[in-house]
Design a protein around this motif. Sequence first.
Motif, mmCIF file in Angstrom:
data_model
loop_
_atom_site.group_PDB
_atom_site.id
_atom_site.type_symbol
_atom_site.label_atom_id
_atom_site.label_comp_id
_atom_site.label_asym_id
_atom_site.label_seq_id
_atom_site.Cartn_x
_atom_site.Cartn_y
_atom_site.Cartn_z
ATOM 1 N N ASP A 235 0.832 -1.191 0.000
ATOM 2 C CA ASP A 235 0.000 0.000 0.000
ATOM 3 C C ASP A 235 0.876 1.254 0.000
ATOM 4 N N PRO A 236 0.813 2.064 -1.069
ATOM 5 C CA PRO A 236 1.595 3.300 -1.078
ATOM 6 C C PRO A 236 1.205 4.241 0.063
ATOM 7 N N LEU A 237 -0.027 4.117 0.529
ATOM 8 C CA LEU A 237 -0.458 4.994 1.623
ATOM 9 C C LEU A 237 0.222 4.653 2.940
ATOM 10 N N MET A 299 -3.662 13.495 4.755
ATOM 11 C CA MET A 299 -4.074 12.409 3.867
ATOM 12 C C MET A 299 -5.582 12.368 3.642
ATOM 13 N N PHE A 300 -6.267 13.497 3.841
ATOM 14 C CA PHE A 300 -7.723 13.471 3.699
ATOM 15 C C PHE A 300 -8.167 13.117 2.284
ATOM 16 N N SER A 301 -7.395 13.504 1.288
ATOM 17 C CA SER A 301 -7.846 13.248 -0.078
ATOM 18 C C SER A 301 -7.124 12.067 -0.717
ATOM 19 N N THR A 302 -6.409 11.301 0.086
ATOM 20 C CA THR A 302 -5.597 10.237 -0.514
ATOM 21 C C THR A 302 -6.330 8.921 -0.634
ATOM 22 N N GLY A 303 -7.501 8.811 -0.039
ATOM 23 C CA GLY A 303 -8.157 7.513 -0.051
ATOM 24 C C GLY A 303 -7.988 6.804 1.276
ATOM 25 N N GLN A 304 -7.545 7.556 2.278
ATOM 26 C CA GLN A 304 -7.563 7.058 3.649
ATOM 27 C C GLN A 304 -9.020 6.862 4.054
ATOM 28 N N SER A 305 -9.267 5.955 5.000
ATOM 29 C CA SER A 305 -10.646 5.702 5.413
ATOM 30 C C SER A 305 -11.297 6.978 5.925
ATOM 31 N N ALA A 306 -12.585 7.132 5.617
ATOM 32 C CA ALA A 306 -13.291 8.345 6.020
ATOM 33 C C ALA A 306 -13.365 8.449 7.540
ATOM 34 N N TYR A 307 -13.481 7.311 8.195
ATOM 35 C CA TYR A 307 -13.537 7.332 9.662
ATOM 36 C C TYR A 307 -12.218 7.851 10.231
ATOM 37 N N ALA A 308 -11.100 7.299 9.723
ATOM 38 C CA ALA A 308 -9.803 7.750 10.198
ATOM 39 C C ALA A 308 -9.651 9.238 9.934
ATOM 40 N N GLY A 309 -10.156 9.688 8.777
ATOM 41 C CA GLY A 309 -10.095 11.105 8.457
ATOM 42 C C GLY A 309 -10.785 11.934 9.529
ATOM 43 N N TYR B 87 -18.008 16.481 4.554
ATOM 44 C CA TYR B 87 -17.077 15.474 4.041
ATOM 45 C C TYR B 87 -17.812 14.154 3.791
ATOM 46 N N GLN B 153 -9.471 14.025 -5.545
ATOM 47 C CA GLN B 153 -9.278 12.686 -5.001
ATOM 48 C C GLN B 153 -8.009 12.099 -5.606
ATOM 49 N N ASP B 154 -7.178 11.531 -4.745
ATOM 50 C CA ASP B 154 -5.958 10.900 -5.246
ATOM 51 C C ASP B 154 -6.284 9.640 -6.026
ATOM 52 N N ARG B 159 -5.759 0.352 -6.339
ATOM 53 C CA ARG B 159 -7.079 0.427 -5.703
ATOM 54 C C ARG B 159 -7.936 1.475 -6.392
ATOM 55 N N THR B 161 -10.479 4.708 -5.997
ATOM 56 C CA THR B 161 -10.996 5.756 -5.132
ATOM 57 C C THR B 161 -12.131 6.425 -5.897
ATOM 58 N N ALA C 95 -6.395 2.709 12.752
ATOM 59 C CA ALA C 95 -7.667 3.432 12.619
ATOM 60 C C ALA C 95 -8.019 3.576 11.148
ATOM 61 N N ASP C 96 -6.997 3.746 10.326
ATOM 62 C CA ASP C 96 -7.235 3.791 8.878
ATOM 63 C C ASP C 96 -7.502 2.395 8.333
ATOM 64 N N ARG C 100 -10.952 0.941 6.461
ATOM 65 C CA ARG C 100 -10.777 1.498 5.125
ATOM 66 C C ARG C 100 -11.817 1.030 4.119
ATOM 67 N N TYR D 71 -0.291 -4.929 7.363
ATOM 68 C CA TYR D 71 -0.408 -5.993 6.355
ATOM 69 C C TYR D 71 -0.915 -7.289 6.965
#
Lengths: 543, 330, 132, 247
Positions: A235-237, A299-309, B87, B153-154, B159, B161, C95-96, C100, D71
């Motif tokens: 995962d690049p993230l 990382m809000f716009s990177t595809g991180q989970s919305a909850y984590a955001g 959001y 959006q990235d 994956r 998005t 958390a992420d 996810r 992972y």
Amino acid sequence: MIDLRENYLSKHTIRSWLLTIDHKRIGLLYLFTILIFFLIAAVAAGLMRLELLTPQGDLLLPETYNKMFTIHGVLMVWFFLIPSIPTVLGNFVLPLVLGARDVAFPKLNLLSWYLFILGGSFALYGVFAGGVDTGWTFYTPLSTTYANGHVMTMAAGVFIAGFSSILTGLNFIVTTHKMRAPGLTWMRLPLFVWALYATSLIMVLATPVLAITLLLMTVERFWGVGIFNPALGGDPLLFQHLFWFYSHPAVYIMILPGMGVVSELITCFSRKKVFGYSFIAFSSMAIAVLGFVVWGHHMFSTGQSAYAGMVFSFLSFLVSVPSAIKVFNWTATLYKGEITFSTPMLYALGFIGLFTLGGLTGLFLATLAADIHLTDTYFVVAHFHYVMVGGMVLAFMGGLHYWWPKITGRLYPEKAGQLAAMITFVGFNLTFFPQFLLGYLGMPRRYHAYPEEFQIFNVLSTAGASILAVGYLLPVVYLLWSLKNGQRAGENPWAATGLEWTTPSPPPEHNFDQTPVVTRPPYDYAYQSTFHPREVEQTLENV
Amino acid sequence: MRFQVFPDAASTTAVQVDWLLAFLSLVTLFFLGIIFVPMGVFLYRYRRGNPVDRTPLNISTWKIEVFWTTVPLVLTFVIFGWGAGLYVHMKTPPEDAQEIYVVGKQWMWRLQHPEGKREINALHVPVGRTVKLMITSEDVIHSFFIPVFRVKQDAVPGRYTMEWFKATKAGTYHLFCSEYCGTQHSGMIGWVTVMEPKDYQDWLNSGSPQETQIAAGERLFHQLGCSGCHAENSKVRAPSLVGLYGKPVPLEGGTIVTADERYLHDSIVMPAKQIVFGYENLMPSFEGQLNEEQLFQLVQYLKHLGREQPPEYRRQGEGAAQFIVPHEAP
Amino acid sequence: MSAAPSTASQHAAETPRSTLVKNAVALFVLLGITVGANFLDLGSFNVVVALLIALIKAALIVLIFMEVRHRSPVLWMFVAAGFFWLLLMLMMTMADYSTRSALPPDWLHRTGRTNHVDFSVGRPAPAAPASR
Amino acid sequence: MSDATAIAATDPATGNARAPGDAVARADAYPHEHQFDNLAQQTDAARLGMWLFLATEVLFFGGLFGAYTAYRYVYYHAFAEASRELSVLFGTLDTAVLLTSSLTMALAVFTAQSTADSPAARRRSGRTIALLLLATAALGAGFLVLHGFEYYEDYQEHHFPGRTFFFPGAESGQVELFFIIYFCLTGLHSLHVLIGVVLLAVMAALSWKGRYYGGYHNPIEISGLYWHFVDMVWVFLFPLLYLIAPR
């Protein structure tokens, strides 16, 4: 009193400098080194601003431009901003304000400078042998697979400089715990020490994560396979998580010491006990701890989970409160003070102004929905320059002017100092305020060429940068001039509190002839007489 | 020289984001005011040499501290709530959204409409229709940014998005890559053309007719032999795929996941990552055999399977016939 | 603060030799248990057991071999700090990762799809059709 | 710079360690470094410094543990499969060797701490300390050799990530991810062991002639902290890499 006897600068051999374990000399070695890096990074920034004068990419090739902002970022962040106040002013001042003879581990201190030089050499080799175009963030898979240039060399440079940073932090924490003068309890520490302590905590606990992350990135680039590789399901993230776990707290490494310096300056030049000492002190610690759990707002716009955001956004708002507390307390300190507008004070006031705006625009970026539009645009660039340059660099300049008499034993010319401070303030605002508007308009950062409707703000910004350059160069001139021609400074030219002002300027190699004993709370200006510092100097000169 | 201070707002979201930004700007001005006005007054009044009363106030400061800790804290909660709510809205595409596939590649954007029409560095959308972009990348991380819609959006390799918008104003607007992606990053730009629905239909019908995404996916499904195992009467026992999309899938090990785009995509390239409970790990990986666009076509086909069927058809048991896709142009 | 002068001037070890040996024996016993447990199928609890034992072993090493139990509160604080910050990192990263693939609840609600993680269902019966 | 610092101030208020200045320091049998007031302050500072360093080490390994955790969560089965490829026997032996070395290290510290300040006792203990340190270093070297065998076996079974990697089945990529993390974690740990072995060998040479005793044993203790830490890292690596799936 003027004391012309032997001091820490008395020995002149190269050997005596390169093998010194005196914290004051190491501070000066750092000063000299980081200024070289600042110069290179500033030249890169200048070239970028010139390129952006016109919408077309006509001055630099795209790859050259990309290398310029990478060099600017890497050198400014790791080789100027992070070491600046801790390693120069911190190294010089910390043992003095604690009433100690040196830091706890003087040899490690010297080693840390050599590591910095080694890391810097790698970075400079990377710069001059062809450059790197990954951006200072080294995002995978661009850095591991697609980028050209000396990515590994650059990463190695940052990796090594990281260890230098760790050693400095470690040294400061142990020094603060174990080397305080008799009577110097925690609640009597100057706020600069609190800030350095909080900074050191971050240095020690965050930097190793950067080291391992860069190591993993390098392994992947070298080996061809690695844990961020999407082809294997990597995962690049994950890279971004690990990177920002360091790099967000690193922002506080850059700003916290600046806040510490400003706390010293505001009290000294309003000749008043600081308002809300314990709140300022503990807000530094709160920032240091909370700063570790907000990294996901990058990382809000990177595809991180919305909850984590949402979690990260919420925590980011929490971390804004301690900063607000500091600003309110500084303002309240001015109330009923006796304010002089000396150069360090001008820088400190500039700091409060720019940092406040930088901090408030941080709220925009912590707000989830607003960040989506503003992230990766010039709004972000403006925001962090307001905090980093407007905040940190002004604090550094203020601190440098404040302690300059202690460091060199000479006073700088006051009028020139005030002029430079004002030029810097104006130039800075002209450079970076238009970038907020550019960001809202939607101009992405790291663009070598851009649509023409963005031009007017870019022209303003470049014009401001040229004024800013004058503001930076002027101090270089008059500070060098003052080394030979400045008035001699006595022990305490500012009539300031703090143990560093109880020893001769420049201090002797062992700092204090007698271990000082502290019996009074910090910033006890009411206890001191209210004469103006410069008048003392005048009388001394006339004698 | 064109000159603008404020960007256009051309989507429903853009207006909402602008209100939020306006509120944030007000908050900023408020704080600047309550800090710098007193500061200016103090600096002037208490300057050295000004004969004023400087006797220190002997009051306890902690009440003041608590006050100016609490007020910003409460205010930040308000901002957080507003930002987070919006959001979630931005992450929640309406059900009727039209899906456009976007793939970033150094240094261009390739897009495909469900009707099969392809575009490079350009996006045509009609006014008033919700459009959902399914975004991915073939190499590095890019970011699909349309300033006038206030969406970004990235595009992450490996994956999907998503971003969505509903355009409100016809016109031609910028489209940027906003995540630094290498040498020609600043060349990875294009135009979004928002058209009146009728013009859009004309644009869609222009040029040679294309194979729709679903049709292309169906063709691949048979070419690659997927239908060989995933039919119920097949000798190889493989999970049925009809109506799978959006349903919970129990996995080996007890976890349950939703069969979303990502799940379908990963099940094709990394079948062993998530084994359906009660099934063996038999499926070969199709990694490297399909490009991202083909994968997306397959995913679109799988999503389509069972979605468009009349209810009585679904109740008729699960025979091989289920793979006959009702032919109606979406 | 400066701690009270500790062992430097005394000439006695802080931890008796017998304690050190006993500690080593305990560590070996724990090693035996953790390896043994690996041959039992405890489902997801294999990891829990293994990590629990590792934590106990680490605690024994830190407190007895590294003699932290004789040290000042400041030192305890810094011993804990490393682990605490590691925990912060793991928690916030997870958390992420742990949320996810999940969609905002609003989304699930509006589209009428069921929430995908229904722990009350537990492990589905083998006979149930695995997929729809 | 030494004599100028000797002028000491006395702390009127508290028994602060910094208060007595060099007056007491002179009474110490072993000279302390110039920046400290006495040996106790130096010892405390060294311990605190070492523990801070170990905290950075926790986070240095922590980055990899973070990657592992993420992972492991996402590729639960692949990681279990991959873990089964590792030899529990080797892992157990590794752990046993390191635990034993921790005991010999602790005994070396014990001996140094309890040595009386007489030339004869110091000489006698010096040898014991040196031998215990050498034993520790030898066990560490043994661990490295064991790991070498393990790596060789991994290589032969095509578990080394990169072009030679092979794992049957569709989850080969994720298994490879596991092995990348495995090689990074154990490689980094082995590097720490190697540094420890060298460090302990040097310390053994230094202690041979009775340099360390009850009054001054700080370097031995600090080396011990490092060694125990390396051992502790392995205590976590062993279950996380070898024991995550039941056999």
